[in-house]
Design a protein around this motif. Structure first.
Motif, short mmCIF file in Angstrom:
data_model
loop_
_atom_site.label_atom_id
_atom_site.label_comp_id
_atom_site.label_asym_id
_atom_site.label_seq_id
_atom_site.Cartn_x
_atom_site.Cartn_y
_atom_site.Cartn_z
N ALA A 23 0.84 -1.19 0.00
CA ALA A 23 0.00 0.00 0.00
C ALA A 23 0.88 1.24 0.00
O ALA A 23 1.93 1.28 0.60
N LYS A 24 0.42 2.28 -0.68
CA LYS A 24 1.13 3.55 -0.69
C LYS A 24 0.52 4.46 0.36
O LYS A 24 -0.61 4.27 0.78
N PRO A 25 1.24 5.48 0.77
CA PRO A 25 0.69 6.42 1.75
C PRO A 25 -0.61 7.03 1.25
O PRO A 25 -0.86 7.14 0.06
N ALA A 26 -1.42 7.47 2.19
CA ALA A 26 -2.74 7.99 1.87
C ALA A 26 -2.70 9.15 0.88
O ALA A 26 -3.65 9.38 0.16
N ALA A 27 -1.64 9.89 0.81
CA ALA A 27 -1.57 11.05 -0.07
C ALA A 27 -1.24 10.69 -1.51
O ALA A 27 -1.12 11.56 -2.34
N HIS A 28 -1.13 9.43 -1.86
CA HIS A 28 -0.64 9.05 -3.19
C HIS A 28 -1.58 9.35 -4.32
O HIS A 28 -1.14 9.54 -5.44
N ALA A 29 -2.88 9.35 -4.12
CA ALA A 29 -3.79 9.57 -5.24
C ALA A 29 -5.20 9.80 -4.75
O ALA A 29 -5.51 9.68 -3.57
N ASP A 30 -6.08 10.06 -5.68
CA ASP A 30 -7.50 10.21 -5.41
C ASP A 30 -8.07 8.85 -5.05
O ASP A 30 -7.94 7.90 -5.81
N HIS A 31 -8.67 8.73 -3.90
CA HIS A 31 -9.22 7.46 -3.44
C HIS A 31 -10.69 7.28 -3.81
O HIS A 31 -11.30 6.31 -3.41
N SER A 32 -11.25 8.20 -4.56
CA SER A 32 -12.69 8.17 -4.79
C SER A 32 -13.16 6.88 -5.43
O SER A 32 -14.22 6.37 -5.09
N ALA A 33 -12.40 6.31 -6.34
CA ALA A 33 -12.84 5.06 -6.99
C ALA A 33 -12.86 3.90 -6.01
O ALA A 33 -13.65 2.98 -6.15
N HIS A 34 -12.01 3.94 -5.01
CA HIS A 34 -11.95 2.85 -4.05
C HIS A 34 -13.04 2.93 -3.00
O HIS A 34 -13.38 1.94 -2.39
N ASP A 35 -13.56 4.12 -2.79
CA ASP A 35 -14.52 4.33 -1.72
C ASP A 35 -15.97 4.35 -2.19
O ASP A 35 -16.87 4.47 -1.39
N THR A 36 -16.20 4.26 -3.47
CA THR A 36 -17.56 4.37 -3.99
C THR A 36 -18.09 3.03 -4.43
O THR A 36 -17.37 2.08 -4.64
N ARG A 37 -19.39 3.00 -4.58
CA ARG A 37 -20.05 1.83 -5.15
C ARG A 37 -20.41 2.20 -6.58
O ARG A 37 -20.21 3.33 -7.01
N GLY A 38 -20.93 1.29 -7.30
CA GLY A 38 -21.42 1.62 -8.63
C GLY A 38 -20.37 1.52 -9.71
O GLY A 38 -19.52 0.64 -9.68
N GLU A 39 -20.43 2.44 -10.66
CA GLU A 39 -19.63 2.34 -11.87
C GLU A 39 -18.13 2.34 -11.61
O GLU A 39 -17.40 1.55 -12.22
N ALA A 40 -17.63 3.20 -10.74
CA ALA A 40 -16.19 3.24 -10.47
C ALA A 40 -15.71 1.93 -9.87
O ALA A 40 -14.66 1.40 -10.27
N GLN A 41 -16.45 1.40 -8.93
CA GLN A 41 -16.08 0.13 -8.30
C GLN A 41 -16.15 -1.01 -9.31
O GLN A 41 -15.28 -1.88 -9.33
N ASP A 42 -17.18 -1.01 -10.15
CA ASP A 42 -17.31 -2.03 -11.19
C ASP A 42 -16.14 -1.98 -12.16
O ASP A 42 -15.62 -3.01 -12.58
N ALA A 43 -15.71 -0.77 -12.50
CA ALA A 43 -14.58 -0.61 -13.42
C ALA A 43 -13.30 -1.17 -12.80
O ALA A 43 -12.50 -1.83 -13.47
N LEU A 44 -13.09 -0.92 -11.50
CA LEU A 44 -11.91 -1.48 -10.81
C LEU A 44 -11.95 -3.00 -10.81
O LEU A 44 -10.94 -3.66 -11.06
N LYS A 45 -13.11 -3.54 -10.52
CA LYS A 45 -13.27 -5.00 -10.49
C LYS A 45 -13.00 -5.60 -11.87
O LYS A 45 -12.27 -6.59 -11.99
N GLN A 46 -13.57 -4.99 -12.90
CA GLN A 46 -13.36 -5.50 -14.26
C GLN A 46 -11.89 -5.41 -14.67
O GLN A 46 -11.36 -6.31 -15.32
#
Length: 171
Positions: A23-46
């Motif tokens: 894991a990288k430090p919390a400041a490394h990037a936008d975490h929004s895709a990791h914290d949301t449900r729906g399309e962003a999470q589906d894209a990460l899974k795919q």
């Protein structure tokens, strides 16, 4: 050559290397895709599933460069009860020497399932494979694989891979 173990390494390892080490430090990037449900999470899974499929495809094609690109430098590979080391070590001492003896490598009935947790993905796969060797031998197995992937710099990398296989059993 240990061809009986070869494709067990194919499909996607919840072993002993802590995911937190990647894991990288919390400041490394936008975490929004990791914290949301729906399309962003589906894209990460795919995308994580696509990484595991890409490994299987690269194995079938016997494309060493494509396989190496999917693994973290400090990855760990476990196969049929043996610690193989990093993917680079596995390629150098086990898988790499076997690739030249393969005439044909096919998978049938593969499944890939991934669960995302933060910056990590946990995958499990099932499959059957058939390896035709240049010396005429044929190896057929049923296999399973588990994987841990981390999402860094916009891509999934396999940090742990554990596979095993057995001779097919009659139904």
């Amino acid at each position: 050559m240990k061809f009986g173990y070869l494709a067990a390494s194919a499909a996607a390892a919840l072993a002993v290397v802590p995911v937190a080490a990647h894991a990288k430090p919390a400041a490394h990037a936008d975490h929004s895709a990791h914290d949301t449900r729906g399309e962003a999470q589906d894209a990460l899974k795919q995308a994580a599933e696509a990484t595991l499929v890409a490994y299987r495809d690269a194995l079938v094609a016997r494309d060493e460069a494509a396989m190496r690109a999917l693994f973290a430098d400090d990855s760990m590979v476990f196969e049929n009860g043996k610690v193989e080391g990093s993917f680079a070590q596995y390629m150098e001492h086990h898988l790499g020497p076997e690739l030249g003896g393969i005439a044909e490598f096919t998978f049938t009935n593969p499944t890939v399932n991934v669960r995302i947790v933060g910056h990590a993905a946990f995958g499990h796969e099932t499959y059957r494979y058939r390896i035709a060797l240049k010396d005429g031998r044929v190896i057929e197995r049923e296999g399973v694989a588990t994987s841990v992937l981390t999402h860094e710099d916009g891509a999934w990398k396999i940090v742990q891979y554990h596979s095993s296989s057995r001779a097919p059993r009659p139904n």
